[in-house]
Design an enzyme around this catalytic site. Structure first.
Site, PDB file in Angstrom:
ATOM      1  CD  GLU A   1      -3.048  -1.194   2.151  1.00  0.00           C
ATOM      2  OE1 GLU A   1      -3.005  -0.319   3.032  1.00  0.00           O
ATOM      3  OE2 GLU A   1      -3.990  -2.007   2.040  1.00  0.00           O
TER       4      GLU A   1
ATOM      5  CD  GLU B   1      -3.178  -6.906   3.627  1.00  0.00           C
ATOM      6  OE1 GLU B   1      -4.054  -6.174   4.167  1.00  0.00           O
ATOM      7  OE2 GLU B   1      -1.963  -6.647   3.671  1.00  0.00           O
TER       8      GLU B   1
END
Length: 487
Positions: free
Chosen positions: A114, A261
Site C-alpha cells: 500500500e 488481503e
C-alpha cells in the site's frame, strides 16, 4: 489480431487455473509461535499458499521442503534504498531469495505494501524498485518462476460503483501507467487488498450487511451496473471488477488480479458493532467457498481470483482499536477463533468439524508397546498427563489403552496434527469418532476445556509433577519414536 490474442493470454491462463486461498502471516503477536510451530499449523490445516510481510530467514527455512507456495515482501522501510540502487536490490535478492530457493517454494515478491496510500514519498521509486528486483531475478534465471508486484489498497480506486465507471486516482497516473506496463511485460498480476468490512462500515448503511458478507440476496436486492447490466451479489466482486475497469480505462485489459488481503474482524468495541465472531465466520467461510468455486466475477466469469485471507493469527500487539487486533483465524496458541463452515469446499482449513480427527490407541495393540509409548508421551513428548492421575477426569477407565489414547491425542494436537505425529511405533491410529467420555474431554474435541500451547490443544495444565511418575512403569524404557516428527 495476433497482438490482441497475445494481450489476452494472461487472463486466459488465469481462467485455465484453479483459484487458491492462502493466508497472510503477521507477526505483531505477544507470544508469536516459532517458525516450526507456524509451519506445523499450516500443514495441519492444509494451507498451501502463504504471504509474509518480510523475508524472515527462519520462517523461510522452516518452510523449506514443504512445497507451500510463498509470497515474500520487501518491507516499506527498505523500499527507498532498493528503488534507488540496482546493487541494493540485487543484494536483497541474493540474501533473501537465492539462499532459500529451490528448497523453499518462493513464487512471488510484493515490493512494499500500500505504498501509494501509506508512504507516498516513496512512490516515485516504486516502479524502479520492482524493475531492479526483477532484473536480479532474471540474472538468476528465476524470473519465470517468481513474479514481482506490489500490493495496493483498494482506496486507489475512485467511484468504485458502478464498477464500469471506476478509475484509479489520477494523481497516481505517472506511477500506475508504468507500473501496469511492468506487470504486463513480465506476466505478473495486480495485487489488491479488498476489505468489504471497511466498505460496509464507511457506507453509513448504504451497503447492506448481507451484501458485504456474501449472504444470498433476492434478485431485486442485487446491485446492477446500469452501464453493463451486470448483477453484483457481493462487495468483493464489485471491488475486483472496479479494478479491472480502472485498468481498462488506462488501456490495460490483460492483467490478472490476485487479492492479497481480505477478511473480517471477529471482535470490536462499541465503534465496531459488526466486528463479531458470527460475521467473521460468515465472511471468511463464504469467501473461501466463493473463491474455490472458480466462478470469477461478473466481468470475468471463470477467471480465478485467488485470495489471501487476512490473517493466520490474531495480532494482539497491534496498536489501534480492538478490531485491529482480531482478524486472525487462530490465536497465538493455535486455537481456532471460530470453526469455519466449509462443508463441500475441499480440505483446506481442517478446523471444520466435518474434518475433525483424533489420535487413539489401536485396537489389539501390544500392551507393553502402548505403555512404552504412553511413558514417552508423558515424558520426553512433554504432554500434560495430569488429567489421568487418580481422581482426575480421565483416570477412568484405568487401562493402559485408555490412558494412551488420551496422551496420543494430546501429542497429536500438540504437533498440530502434522503428518506422522499419530503413529507411536504403529500402536496409534487416526479416527473421526470423538473418544471423549463423561467429564473426560479429549484435546481434539470441540467440547474441550483444555488449553492450546504453542499451536496445540492440551489438557488443563497442572503444577503437579506427580502425573508423569504416577503413569510410568519402571520396568519399561520409553522407545525412541523416530517416526514422530519433531522428536
Amino acid at each position: 489480431m495476433a497482438s490482441l490474442l497475445l494481450h489476452l493470454l494472461p487472463l486466459a491462463a488465469m481462467a485455465a487455473q484453479d483459484a487458491f486461498v492462502g493466508v497472510n502471516i503477521g507477526t505483531a503477536v505477544t507470544d508469536m509461535p516459532d517458525p516450526t510451530q507456524v509451519v506445523a499449523l499450516l500443514k495441519a490445516q492444509q494451507i498451501r499458499h502463504v504471504r509474509l510481510y518480510d523475508a524472515d530467514p527462519a520462517m523461510l527455512t522452516a518452510l523449506a521442503g514443504t512445497g507451500i507456495r510463498v509470497t515474500v515482501s520487501v518491507p516499506n522501510q527498505q523500499l527507498l534504498a532498493i528503488g534507488q540502487s540496482n546493487a541494493t536490490a540485487a543484494n536483497w535478492v541474493a540474501r533473501n531469495i537465492l539462499t532459500h530457493v529451490p528448497a523453499t517454494n518462493i513464487t512471488a515478491i510484493s515490493v512494499g505494501s500500500e505504498v501509494l496510500t501509506t508512504i507516498p514519498n516513496a512512490a516515485p521509486v516504486l516502479v524502479s524498485a520492482l524493475q531492479y528486483i526483477h532484473a536480479a531475478l532474471t540474472a538468476a534465471r528465476l524470473d519465470s518462476h517468481i513474479k514481482v508486484s506490489t500490493a495496493h489498497s483498494s482506496s486507489i480506486i475512485l467511484d468504485s460503483f458502478p464498477p464500469s465507471q471506476a478509475f484509479f486516482n489520477r494523481t497516481w497516473d505517472p506511477i500506475m501507467i508504468p507500473l501496469l506496463k511492468f506487470l504486463q511485460t513480465t506476466g505478473s498480476y495486480l495485487m489488491l487488498n479488498v476489505y468489504p468490512y471497511y466498505d460496509y462500515m464507511q457506507s453509513h448503511d448504504a451497503i447492506p450487511l448481507d451484501y458485504a458478507l456474501f449472504r444470498p440476496l433476492p434478485p431485486n436486492k442485487e446491485a446492477v451496473d446500469s452501464n453493463t447490466l451486470l448483477h453484483y451479489t457481493n462487495v468483493f466482486d464489485a471491488v475486483v471488477d472496479a479494478a479491472y475497469f480502472a485498468m481498462s480505462y488506462l488501456n490495460f485489459t490483460n492483467i490478472p488480479i490476485v487479492v492479497t488481503e481480505s477478511g473480517w474482524p471477529s471482535k470490536g468495541d462499541s465503534s465496531d458493532p459488526d466486528a463479531t465472531l458470527d460475521n467473521a465466520n460468515t465472511y471468511n467461510s463464504n469467501l473461501i467457498k466463493h473463491v474455490l468455486n472458480n466462478t470469477g466475477t461478473p466481468k470475468h466469469p471463470g477467471v480465478a481470483v485467488s485470495t489471501y485471507i487476512y490473517e493466520l493469527y490474531n495480532e494482539d500487539a497491534r496498536t489501534g482499536e480492538v478490531s485491529e487486533k482480531n482478524w486472525g483465524l487462530f490465536d497465538s496458541n493455535g486455537r481456532p477463533i471460530y470453526v469455519l463452515h466449509l462443508t463441500g469446499s475441499g480440505s483446506m482449513l481442517a478446523n471444520d468439524t466435518t474434518n475433525q480427527t483424533f489420535c487413539v490407541a489401536k485396537d489389539g495393540a501390544d500392551r507393553k508397546m502402548l505403555q512404552a509409548a504412553l511413558d514417552w508421551a508423558c515424558g520426553p513428548g512433554k504432554v500434560d498427563c495430569s488429567a489421568m492421575v487418580q481422581g482426575a477426569p480421565c483416570y477412568e477407565p484405568d487401562t493402559v489403552a485408555a490412558h494412551a489414547s488420551y496422551a496420543f491425542d494430546a501429542y497429536y494436537y500438540k504437533m498440530a496434527m502434522a503428518e506422522g505425529t499419530c503413529d507411536f511405533k504403529g500402536v496409534a491410529t487416526i479416527t473421526t469418532t470423538d473418544p471423549s467420555h463423561g467429564k473426560c474431554i479429549f484435546p481434539g474435541s470441540n467440547g474441550s476445556n483444555g488449553t492450546f500451547i504453542n499451536g496445540t490443544l492440551l489438557a488443563p495444565s497442572s503444577n503437579s509433577t506427580s502425573s508423569v511418575s504416577a503413569l510410568k512403569s519402571p520396568d519399561i524404557v520409553p522407545p525412541q519414536l523416530g517416526s514422530i516428527r519433531g522428536v
